[in-house]
Enzyme design. Structure first.
Site, PDB file in Angstrom:
ATOM      1  N   CYS A  14       0.816  -1.224   0.000  1.00 48.16           N
ATOM      2  CA  CYS A  14       0.000   0.000   0.000  1.00 48.16           C
ATOM      3  C   CYS A  14       0.847   1.271   0.000  1.00 48.16           C
ATOM      4  O   CYS A  14       0.354   2.344  -0.341  1.00 48.16           O
ATOM      5  CB  CYS A  14      -0.958   0.003   1.185  1.00 48.16           C
ATOM      6  SG  CYS A  14      -2.129  -1.346   1.121  1.00 48.16           S
TER       7      CYS A  14
ATOM      8  N   HIS B 203      -3.227   7.610   1.725  1.00 45.12           N
ATOM      9  CA  HIS B 203      -3.635   6.271   1.300  1.00 45.12           C
ATOM     10  C   HIS B 203      -5.032   6.036   1.855  1.00 45.12           C
ATOM     11  O   HIS B 203      -5.314   6.347   3.020  1.00 45.12           O
ATOM     12  CB  HIS B 203      -2.657   5.227   1.842  1.00 45.12           C
ATOM     13  CG  HIS B 203      -3.128   3.826   1.679  1.00 45.12           C
ATOM     14  ND1 HIS B 203      -3.638   3.346   0.490  1.00 45.12           N
ATOM     15  CD2 HIS B 203      -3.179   2.785   2.556  1.00 45.12           C
ATOM     16  CE1 HIS B 203      -3.975   2.080   0.646  1.00 45.12           C
ATOM     17  NE2 HIS B 203      -3.723   1.712   1.887  1.00 45.12           N
TER      18      HIS B 203
ATOM     19  N   ASN C 245     -10.137   0.119  -0.401  1.00 45.35           N
ATOM     20  CA  ASN C 245      -8.674   0.186  -0.327  1.00 45.35           C
ATOM     21  C   ASN C 245      -8.102  -0.429  -1.611  1.00 45.35           C
ATOM     22  O   ASN C 245      -8.179  -1.632  -1.813  1.00 45.35           O
ATOM     23  CB  ASN C 245      -8.203  -0.585   0.915  1.00 45.35           C
ATOM     24  CG  ASN C 245      -6.695  -0.535   1.102  1.00 45.35           C
ATOM     25  OD1 ASN C 245      -5.960  -0.154   0.205  1.00 45.35           O
ATOM     26  ND2 ASN C 245      -6.246  -0.929   2.283  1.00 45.35           N
TER      27      ASN C 245
HETATM   28  O1  UT7 Z   1      -3.852  -0.702   3.342  1.00 43.42           O
HETATM   29  C1  UT7 Z   1      -2.962  -1.342   4.200  1.00 43.42           C
HETATM   30  C2  UT7 Z   1      -3.202  -0.911   5.559  1.00 43.42           C
HETATM   31  N1  UT7 Z   1      -4.422  -1.499   6.063  1.00 43.42           N
HETATM   32  C3  UT7 Z   1      -5.105  -0.827   6.952  1.00 43.42           C
HETATM   33  O2  UT7 Z   1      -4.757   0.288   7.255  1.00 43.42           O
HETATM   34  C4  UT7 Z   1      -6.262  -1.497   7.621  1.00 43.42           C
HETATM   35  C5  UT7 Z   1      -6.159  -1.257   9.101  1.00 43.42           C
HETATM   36  N2  UT7 Z   1      -7.237  -1.829   9.877  1.00 43.42           N
HETATM   37  C6  UT7 Z   1      -8.520  -1.445   9.791  1.00 43.42           C
HETATM   38  O3  UT7 Z   1      -8.869  -0.655   8.954  1.00 43.42           O
HETATM   39  C7  UT7 Z   1      -9.499  -1.953  10.812  1.00 43.42           C
HETATM   40  O4  UT7 Z   1      -8.790  -2.634  11.842  1.00 43.42           O
HETATM   41  C8  UT7 Z   1     -10.586  -2.909  10.249  1.00 43.42           C
HETATM   42  C9  UT7 Z   1     -11.569  -2.102   9.374  1.00 43.42           C
HETATM   43  C10 UT7 Z   1      -9.913  -3.971   9.411  1.00 43.42           C
HETATM   44  C11 UT7 Z   1     -11.378  -3.555  11.368  1.00 43.42           C
HETATM   45  O5  UT7 Z   1     -11.927  -2.567  12.224  1.00 43.42           O
HETATM   46  P1  UT7 Z   1     -11.769  -2.725  13.827  1.00 43.42           P
HETATM   47  O6  UT7 Z   1     -12.532  -1.632  14.419  1.00 43.42           O
HETATM   48  O7  UT7 Z   1     -10.298  -2.786  14.100  1.00 43.42           O
HETATM   49  O8  UT7 Z   1     -12.504  -4.065  14.086  1.00 43.42           O
HETATM   50  P2  UT7 Z   1     -11.936  -5.411  14.755  1.00 43.42           P
HETATM   51  O9  UT7 Z   1     -10.970  -6.073  13.841  1.00 43.42           O
HETATM   52  O10 UT7 Z   1     -11.511  -5.103  16.143  1.00 43.42           O
HETATM   53  O11 UT7 Z   1     -13.239  -6.250  14.837  1.00 43.42           O
HETATM   54  C12 UT7 Z   1     -14.341  -5.892  15.676  1.00 43.42           C
HETATM   55  C13 UT7 Z   1     -15.403  -6.947  15.587  1.00 43.42           C
HETATM   56  C14 UT7 Z   1     -14.853  -8.366  15.768  1.00 43.42           C
HETATM   57  O12 UT7 Z   1     -15.813  -9.119  16.467  1.00 43.42           O
HETATM   58  P3  UT7 Z   1     -15.616  -9.399  18.037  1.00 43.42           P
HETATM   59  O13 UT7 Z   1     -14.304 -10.127  18.146  1.00 43.42           O
HETATM   60  O14 UT7 Z   1     -15.595  -8.055  18.684  1.00 43.42           O
HETATM   61  O15 UT7 Z   1     -16.799 -10.224  18.367  1.00 43.42           O
HETATM   62  C15 UT7 Z   1     -14.761  -8.881  14.358  1.00 43.42           C
HETATM   63  O16 UT7 Z   1     -14.880 -10.273  14.283  1.00 43.42           O
HETATM   64  O17 UT7 Z   1     -15.985  -6.916  14.279  1.00 43.42           O
HETATM   65  C16 UT7 Z   1     -15.960  -8.233  13.725  1.00 43.42           C
HETATM   66  N3  UT7 Z   1     -15.844  -8.115  12.289  1.00 43.42           N
HETATM   67  C17 UT7 Z   1     -16.897  -7.935  11.483  1.00 43.42           C
HETATM   68  N4  UT7 Z   1     -18.223  -7.852  11.734  1.00 43.42           N
HETATM   69  C18 UT7 Z   1     -19.042  -7.669  10.681  1.00 43.42           C
HETATM   70  C19 UT7 Z   1     -14.710  -8.108  11.524  1.00 43.42           C
HETATM   71  N5  UT7 Z   1     -15.033  -7.958  10.231  1.00 43.42           N
HETATM   72  C20 UT7 Z   1     -16.388  -7.854  10.177  1.00 43.42           C
HETATM   73  C21 UT7 Z   1     -17.291  -7.662   9.123  1.00 43.42           C
HETATM   74  N6  UT7 Z   1     -18.602  -7.579   9.416  1.00 43.42           N
HETATM   75  N7  UT7 Z   1     -16.899  -7.543   7.832  1.00 43.42           N
END
Ligand code: UT7
Length: 323
Positions: free
Chosen positions: A114, A250, A280
């Site tokens: 990225c 980005h 992304n």
């Molecule tokens: O381009 C390269 C760089 N990449 C990035 O910069 C991405 C960086 N990361 C992010 O953008 C975020 O961490 C995400 C968008 C990927 C995730 O957001 P988050 O607020 O960090 O969520 P999380 O991973 O902590 O997940 C929260 C909850 C979890 O459930 P529990 O464990 O709290 O029960 C996940 O399992 O959301 C759940 N979850 C979803 N729920 C519905 C994860 N993906 C999904 C989904 N739909 N698609």
């Protein structure tokens, strides 16, 4: 007099197929509301069957050449930032060279995931200021839809396909911050973090593999490192956040974009945001945002821009340029 790499033209290409968040509700335990609120993404484009990264890149390059009023005869080099090249080799850049009907000059790929476009800009800038090329097409192009695990809701809803291109041109400046063109760059990587964002396949494993990401960890690094690298790049030329007209980040996550702007003391009115429409697109996201930002009248000649990005590696960096 100082040689500067100045943006002469910009263009982009997005595949025809648009996929709204709601489409994922049919196959995954997810909702439009979750995707929008956690990432800011509302839709993304996916390449058609048979449509490759170099196809997208050629279309974006043609748009940038048209914007610049130049032809391939005017171009000395092509640098393509991508992690999703058509083939293991030759490079996507040589495929673009062929696709543009260009039989002179040189072409190569840059792979920093990225952060690829920031790395490509820094490399192209170095080639121009050292006199090795006068005009360079710098392209970010990706088909991340090809490396998604469609059963993984934590990654497959986040990425999209697309391409953006700049034509950089050597122009003489006064050597001051008022010059147009690239004023400074800052590149970083730290391979200790290779396991938090990677593809679990490649040439040596004889599989294409799928993208794997510990989203929360990457998020934490992004929030910490992006404002830092932007400030470092600005510092190198004695500028700070107040001097910036546009952050062109980005486009991975709206919450990361907001947090970086806040750390730099800039309101969201001075940030080009396209993540809602593109998702992304990895190395393509910054040139796509530059092209869209110019097209919709946000970015104007003379504006001071900071681009910043982080991705797998981890690799991250920033470029300061006057449009
Ligand atoms: O381009 C390269 C760089 N990449 C990035 O910069 C991405 C960086 N990361 C992010 O953008 C975020 O961490 C995400 C968008 C990927 C995730 O957001 P988050 O607020 O960090 O969520 P999380 O991973 O902590 O997940 C929260 C909850 C979890 O459930 P529990 O464990 O709290 O029960 C996940 O399992 O959301 C759940 N979850 C979803 N729920 C519905 C994860 N993906 C999904 C989904 N739909 N698609």
């Amino acid at each position: 007099m100082t040689t500067r790499a100045v943006v002469r033209g910009v263009g982009h290409y997005l595949p025809e197929r648009v996929v709204e968040n709601s489409e994922f509700e049919k196959s995954l335990d997810t909702t439009n509301e979750w995707i929008r609120s956690r990432s800011g993404i509302e839709r993304r484009h996916f390449a058609a069957d048979g449509e490759t990264t170099s196809d997208l890149a050629v279309a974006a390059a043609k748009a940038a050449l048209e914007d610049a009023g130049c032809s391939t005869d005017d171009v000395d080099a092509i640098v393509v930032a991508t992690s999703t090249a058509d083939l293991t080799f030759p490079s996507a850049a040589t495929m673009v060279q062929n696709g543009l009907g260009m039989t002179r000059g040189f072409a190569f790929d840059v792979q920093a995931v990225c952060a690829g476009f920031v790395y490509a800009l820094a490399n192209a800038n170095a080639l121009i200021v050292s006199g090795q090329a006068k005009r360079i097409l710098v392209i970010g192009a990706e088909t991340f839809s090809r490396i998604m695990d469609w059963s993984d809701r934590t990654t497959s809803v986040l990425f999209g396909d697309g391409a953006g291109a700049l034509l950089l041109e050597a122009q003489e400046g006064d050597g001051t911050i008022d010059d147009r063109g690239i004023l400074s760059t800052d590149l970083n990587s730290d391979g200790r973090h290779k396991d938090i964002l990677y593809v679990d396949g490649g040439v040596s494993t004889q599989t294409t593999g799928h993208l794997r990401m510990q989203g929360k960890e990457v998020f934490r690094h992004a929030v910490e490192k992006l404002a830092q690298t932007a400030h470092t790049a600005l510092d190198k030329v004695g500028l700070d956040g107040d001097d910036v007209d546009w952050i062109v980040p980005h486009q991975a996550n709206l919450r990361i974009i907001k947090s970086t702007a806040q750390k730099m003391g800039l309101p969201m009115e001075r940030v080009v945001v396209t993540v809602q429409d593109h998702g992304n697109t990895s190395a393509a996201s910054i040139p796509l945002a530059l092209s869209v930002g110019k097209q919709n009248g946000q970015i104007k000649p003379g504006d001071l821009l900071v681009t910043e990005a982080i991705g797998g590696g981890l690799a991250w960096g920033a470029v300061v340029l006057r449009w």
